[in-house]
Design a protein around this motif. Sequence first.
Motif, PDB file in Angstrom:
ATOM      1  N   GLY A  42      10.624  -1.568  -8.936  1.00 22.20           N
ATOM      2  CA  GLY A  42      10.390  -0.633 -10.030  1.00 22.20           C
ATOM      3  C   GLY A  42       9.274   0.344  -9.719  1.00 22.20           C
ATOM      4  O   GLY A  42       8.648   0.294  -8.657  1.00 22.20           O
ATOM      5  N   ALA A  43       9.003   1.230 -10.671  1.00 23.01           N
ATOM      6  CA  ALA A  43       8.011   2.279 -10.465  1.00 23.01           C
ATOM      7  C   ALA A  43       6.632   1.708 -10.168  1.00 23.01           C
ATOM      8  O   ALA A  43       5.902   2.222  -9.323  1.00 23.01           O
ATOM      9  N   VAL A  44       6.260   0.641 -10.869  1.00 23.39           N
ATOM     10  CA  VAL A  44       4.936   0.042 -10.684  1.00 23.39           C
ATOM     11  C   VAL A  44       4.940  -0.938  -9.514  1.00 23.39           C
ATOM     12  O   VAL A  44       4.085  -0.871  -8.623  1.00 23.39           O
ATOM     13  N   GLY A  45       5.896  -1.859  -9.508  1.00 19.31           N
ATOM     14  CA  GLY A  45       5.912  -2.900  -8.485  1.00 19.31           C
ATOM     15  C   GLY A  45       5.961  -2.360  -7.071  1.00 19.31           C
ATOM     16  O   GLY A  45       5.284  -2.874  -6.168  1.00 19.31           O
ATOM     17  N   SER A  46       6.757  -1.316  -6.847  1.00 15.40           N
ATOM     18  CA  SER A  46       6.881  -0.756  -5.497  1.00 15.40           C
ATOM     19  C   SER A  46       5.569  -0.141  -5.026  1.00 15.40           C
ATOM     20  O   SER A  46       5.247  -0.183  -3.833  1.00 15.40           O
ATOM     21  N   LEU A  47       4.807   0.417  -5.952  1.00 16.47           N
ATOM     22  CA  LEU A  47       3.494   0.978  -5.604  1.00 16.47           C
ATOM     23  C   LEU A  47       2.483  -0.123  -5.344  1.00 16.47           C
ATOM     24  O   LEU A  47       1.690  -0.039  -4.406  1.00 16.47           O
ATOM     25  N   VAL A  48       2.509  -1.168  -6.171  1.00 16.50           N
ATOM     26  CA  VAL A  48       1.578  -2.288  -5.990  1.00 16.50           C
ATOM     27  C   VAL A  48       1.726  -2.872  -4.585  1.00 16.50           C
ATOM     28  O   VAL A  48       0.738  -3.112  -3.882  1.00 16.50           O
ATOM     29  N   GLY A  49       2.971  -3.101  -4.174  1.00 14.27           N
ATOM     30  CA  GLY A  49       3.200  -3.670  -2.857  1.00 14.27           C
ATOM     31  C   GLY A  49       2.667  -2.791  -1.739  1.00 14.27           C
ATOM     32  O   GLY A  49       2.064  -3.282  -0.767  1.00 14.27           O
ATOM     33  N   GLN A  50       2.865  -1.493  -1.868  1.00 15.53           N
ATOM     34  CA  GLN A  50       2.392  -0.577  -0.824  1.00 15.53           C
ATOM     35  C   GLN A  50       0.872  -0.476  -0.800  1.00 15.53           C
ATOM     36  O   GLN A  50       0.265  -0.389   0.277  1.00 15.53           O
ATOM     37  N   ILE A  51       0.247  -0.498  -1.972  1.00 21.43           N
ATOM     38  CA  ILE A  51      -1.218  -0.491  -2.019  1.00 21.43           C
ATOM     39  C   ILE A  51      -1.769  -1.751  -1.364  1.00 21.43           C
ATOM     40  O   ILE A  51      -2.756  -1.713  -0.622  1.00 21.43           O
ATOM     41  N   GLY A  76       7.748  -1.184   3.561  1.00 21.64           N
ATOM     42  CA  GLY A  76       6.687  -1.986   4.154  1.00 21.64           C
ATOM     43  C   GLY A  76       6.492  -3.396   3.651  1.00 21.64           C
ATOM     44  O   GLY A  76       5.612  -4.109   4.150  1.00 21.64           O
ATOM     45  N   PHE A  77       7.269  -3.829   2.651  1.00 28.18           N
ATOM     46  CA  PHE A  77       7.137  -5.212   2.196  1.00 28.18           C
ATOM     47  C   PHE A  77       7.463  -6.157   3.364  1.00 28.18           C
ATOM     48  O   PHE A  77       8.421  -5.940   4.105  1.00 28.18           O
ATOM     49  N   ASP A  78       6.666  -7.205   3.515  1.00 28.33           N
ATOM     50  CA  ASP A  78       6.903  -8.166   4.594  1.00 28.33           C
ATOM     51  C   ASP A  78       8.144  -9.008   4.333  1.00 28.33           C
ATOM     52  O   ASP A  78       8.902  -9.312   5.260  1.00 28.33           O
ATOM     53  N   GLU A  79       8.340  -9.394   3.088  1.00 29.14           N
ATOM     54  CA  GLU A  79       9.509 -10.170   2.691  1.00 29.14           C
ATOM     55  C   GLU A  79      10.004  -9.628   1.353  1.00 29.14           C
ATOM     56  O   GLU A  79       9.201  -9.239   0.499  1.00 29.14           O
ATOM     57  N   ALA A  80      11.311  -9.610   1.179  1.00 30.00           N
ATOM     58  CA  ALA A  80      11.899  -9.201  -0.095  1.00 30.00           C
ATOM     59  C   ALA A  80      13.046 -10.144  -0.401  1.00 30.00           C
ATOM     60  O   ALA A  80      13.851 -10.473   0.486  1.00 30.00           O
ATOM     61  N   ILE A  81      13.122 -10.597  -1.653  1.00 29.57           N
ATOM     62  CA  ILE A  81      14.063 -11.642  -2.038  1.00 29.57           C
ATOM     63  C   ILE A  81      14.919 -11.160  -3.194  1.00 29.57           C
ATOM     64  O   ILE A  81      14.395 -10.681  -4.213  1.00 29.57           O
ATOM     65  N   ASN A  82      16.239 -11.292  -3.052  1.00 36.93           N
ATOM     66  CA  ASN A  82      17.166 -11.008  -4.146  1.00 36.93           C
ATOM     67  C   ASN A  82      17.262 -12.269  -5.000  1.00 36.93           C
ATOM     68  O   ASN A  82      17.919 -13.238  -4.616  1.00 36.93           O
ATOM     69  N   TYR A  83      16.607 -12.247  -6.147  1.00 40.01           N
ATOM     70  CA  TYR A  83      16.554 -13.450  -6.968  1.00 40.01           C
ATOM     71  C   TYR A  83      17.918 -13.824  -7.551  1.00 40.01           C
ATOM     72  O   TYR A  83      18.122 -14.966  -7.976  1.00 40.01           O
ATOM     73  N   TRP A 179      -2.971   9.104  -0.252  1.00 42.40           N
ATOM     74  CA  TRP A 179      -2.111   8.154   0.469  1.00 42.40           C
ATOM     75  C   TRP A 179      -0.708   8.734   0.666  1.00 42.40           C
ATOM     76  O   TRP A 179      -0.093   8.526   1.706  1.00 42.40           O
ATOM     77  N   ILE A 180      -0.216   9.482  -0.347  1.00 47.45           N
ATOM     78  CA  ILE A 180       1.089  10.127  -0.200  1.00 47.45           C
ATOM     79  C   ILE A 180       1.035  11.157   0.929  1.00 47.45           C
ATOM     80  O   ILE A 180       1.918  11.201   1.792  1.00 47.45           O
ATOM     81  N   GLN A 181       0.001  11.984   0.929  1.00 46.60           N
ATOM     82  CA  GLN A 181      -0.137  13.021   1.949  1.00 46.60           C
ATOM     83  C   GLN A 181      -0.261  12.418   3.345  1.00 46.60           C
ATOM     84  O   GLN A 181       0.215  12.994   4.325  1.00 46.60           O
ATOM     85  N   GLU A 182      -0.876  11.244   3.433  1.00 54.90           N
ATOM     86  CA  GLU A 182      -1.065  10.572   4.723  1.00 54.90           C
ATOM     87  C   GLU A 182       0.174   9.776   5.145  1.00 54.90           C
ATOM     88  O   GLU A 182       0.190   9.195   6.231  1.00 54.90           O
ATOM     89  N   GLY A 183       1.186   9.733   4.265  1.00 61.18           N
ATOM     90  CA  GLY A 183       2.401   8.996   4.587  1.00 61.18           C
ATOM     91  C   GLY A 183       2.285   7.499   4.404  1.00 61.18           C
ATOM     92  O   GLY A 183       3.171   6.748   4.833  1.00 61.18           O
ATOM     93  N   LYS A 184       1.229   7.064   3.749  1.00 54.17           N
ATOM     94  CA  LYS A 184       1.017   5.631   3.544  1.00 54.17           C
ATOM     95  C   LYS A 184       1.694   5.109   2.275  1.00 54.17           C
ATOM     96  O   LYS A 184       1.874   3.911   2.118  1.00 54.17           O
ATOM     97  N   LEU A 185       2.040   6.018   1.382  1.00 60.44           N
ATOM     98  CA  LEU A 185       2.605   5.643   0.096  1.00 60.44           C
ATOM     99  C   LEU A 185       3.871   6.444  -0.149  1.00 60.44           C
ATOM    100  O   LEU A 185       3.850   7.674  -0.136  1.00 60.44           O
TER     101      LEU A 185
END
Length: 218
Positions: A42-51, A76-83, A179-185
């Motif tokens: 989601g909008a928040v979760g995907s950002l949290v993981g990248q931060i 960039g998530f190390d692991e992702a699980i389809n619940y 972070w967006i400009q640096e390509g990190k986010l």
Amino acid sequence: ISISPSTAVGVLGMPGATAYFGFLRICTPKAGETLVVTGAAGAVGSLVGQIAKIKGCKVVGFAGSDDKVAYLKSIGFDEAINYKTVTSLSDALKKACPNGVDMFFDNVGGEFFEVVLSQMNSFGRVSVCGAISQYNLEQPATARPVSGLILMNQLKVEGFYVSHWGQQWPEAFKELAQWIQEGKLKYEETVTEGFDKMFDAFLGLFKGENTGKAVVKV
């Protein structure tokens, strides 16, 4: 890198501030620690993981489709699980986090909350952002015995409203934009065309139809 004007209601708006403050101020990450995120695509979760990755953490995300799992790995998530396809949330989490969980950013609540808390390390931190699995229940959820887990593992569990840091939002937007400009986010938007489709787009949030921020273009 060009930044879309719609980021004002996404990564450079309330969702971005929610991810920034809800994770950094409550979870207080340290490099090498493990974070679990529910509602990770989601909008928040995907950002949290990248931060968290920017801060040097291992990140595991739960999402509801194989496409979302692929998206999380692509950012960039190390692991992702389809619940929806695993036979046991607990076993899947244990496999992804063999050394336990240090931080938990929860957008979902319900069974996820109990399962993740049961595998947290001592002095773990839990940021409670949402409980979307509980919002439309026809019957009240059965109480889950989590108080013992919080006590015995000496966990910090904190819910929040992002408005608490309202005066500091510009600080978050400045760093997120950098972070967006640096390509990190990276950020994703699910765009629905037409004002008359607004209600459908809203209902889609509860069905997990969006990846990243849901936007209605009028």
